[in-house]
Design an enzyme around this catalytic site. Structure first.
Site, short mmCIF file in Angstrom:
data_model
loop_
_atom_site.label_atom_id
_atom_site.label_comp_id
_atom_site.label_asym_id
_atom_site.label_seq_id
_atom_site.Cartn_x
_atom_site.Cartn_y
_atom_site.Cartn_z
N HIS A 238 43.54 54.86 48.88
CA HIS A 238 44.34 54.61 47.68
C HIS A 238 43.52 54.67 46.38
CE1 HIS A 238 47.66 53.12 50.23
NE2 HIS A 238 46.77 52.41 50.87
O1 RIB Z 1 47.80 48.76 48.09
C1 RIB Z 1 46.51 49.30 48.09
C2 RIB Z 1 45.62 48.52 47.18
O2 RIB Z 1 45.47 47.19 47.66
C3 RIB Z 1 44.19 49.08 47.10
O3 RIB Z 1 43.66 48.83 45.84
C4 RIB Z 1 43.44 48.29 48.14
O4 RIB Z 1 42.05 48.18 47.84
C5 RIB Z 1 44.10 46.94 47.99
O5 RIB Z 1 43.47 46.28 46.91
#
Ligand code: RIB
Ligand code: CA
Length: 310
Positions: A238
């Site tokens: 992500h």
């Molecule tokens: O939903 C994904 C996010 O939540 C990313 O930033 C992961 O590191 C968690 O923080």
């Protein structure tokens, strides 16, 4: 070509680690500072992890610790995905460097003042630090060029059926950011769940000679399994998506929209409500919602960063 001034706010975190490794490899970027927030793991660990990551990539990025809890609500961690210390079953040597004395929002504001109107703020965790900075420094929106956020979603959730973790973790902070007037590039789950590494692509990293690659491979073992169990094609990296957008926006597609955050309802708390595909539109178009990525180009860039010897 002058470099792009960048500030990273994060909660390392396995995909935060990948994002910092990618950012360190991009000559276009000048990473002015890294601020940390309680998120995937508590603040003491996200801060220690940010220092370790600077050492791993051979960059003494100044690290600024921020909020150890959300503005109003109880703190919820992400240890079920990121492990007790934040790097899954991997770890890195404890850094000999210390975090700066100044708080995250103080460091961010100083960087924004020094780069008025050009600072690119990349957020990869709960938005508590940014909300505190907005409250403390009313002129901050005039100084920050854009916020490139990993957060939110149009149609789905990964912490609840309709909320993504970074927004759910501090919905009031997220709402303050979406209402700030700073243009937002929202890299939500629709695009970040396309930014995956396949199991076979991941497995091929195991015998790499690169310390960064071996770290990433080990750190992402559990989170890959969790993503596969949830029906994804691989480990969704992500947080690296807004960094890749910053250097290659032409490899993405998206739409301008109005986006605001649910902060009242228990059922939909932390949902980013967008007016994409709606007859009724918000008056304010405060975000560019990213919806499509060139996954192969993204992965090539990350693999280059992982394999590059510093
Ligand atoms: O939903 C994904 C996010 O939540 C990313 O930033 C992961 O590191 C968690 O923080
Ligand atoms: Ca994160």
């Amino acid at each position: 070509m002058s470099k792009i001034p960048v500030w990273i706010d994060c909660d390392p975190g396995v995909d935060d680690a990948a994002a910092i490794i990618l950012a360190a490899d991009r000559k276009e970027l000048n990473i002015l500072g890294i601020s940390t927030v309680a998120g995937n793991v508590p603040l003491s660990l996200t801060t220690a992890n940010a220092l370790k990551l600077g050492d791993l990539v051979g960059q003494a990025y100044p690290v600024y610790a921020g909020a150890d809890r959300p503005l109003l609500r109880p703190y919820h961690d992400g240890r079920d995905f990121h492990g007790a210390e934040g790097f899954g079953s991997a770890d890195l040597p404890v850094s000999l460097r210390q975090a700066e004395e100044e708080k995250a929002w103080e460091g961010l504001y100083a960087a924004a003042k020094a780069n008025p109107g050009t600072l690119e703020l990349v957020t990869m965790g709960p938005l508590t630090n940014i909300a505190i900075a907005l409250e403390t420094y009313p002129d901050l929106p005039k100084l920050v060029h854009r916020i490139l956020m990993m957060g939110g979603s149009v149609t789905r959730g990964n912490r609840t059926p309709c909320a993504e973790y970074n927004i759910f973790a501090d919905p009031e902070a997220a709402q303050a950011v979406f209402r700030s007037g700073i243009p937002i590039v929202m890299c939500g789950l629709e695009v970040t769940e396309q930014a995956y590494i396949l199991p076979e692509e991941w497995a091929a990293l195991e015998d790499s000679f690169s310390e960064k690659t071996r770290f990433f491979h080990k750190a992402s073992t559990h989170i890959l399994e969790m993503n596969l169990e949830n029906g994804h094609s691989g480990f969704c990296i992500h947080d690296a998506v807004p960094i890749f957008y910053l250097v290659h926006p032409e490899l993405f597609e998206g739409e301008t929209a109005g986006v605001f955050v649910e902060t009242q309802s228990d059922l939909t708390l932390g949902k980013t409500v967008t007016d994409l595909y709606s007859d009724r539109q918000f008056e304010e178009k405060n975000a560019f919602v990213v919806l499509k990525i060139d996954r192969e180009a993204f992965l090539l860039a990350l693999l280059h960063a992982l394999e590059k010897e510093d």
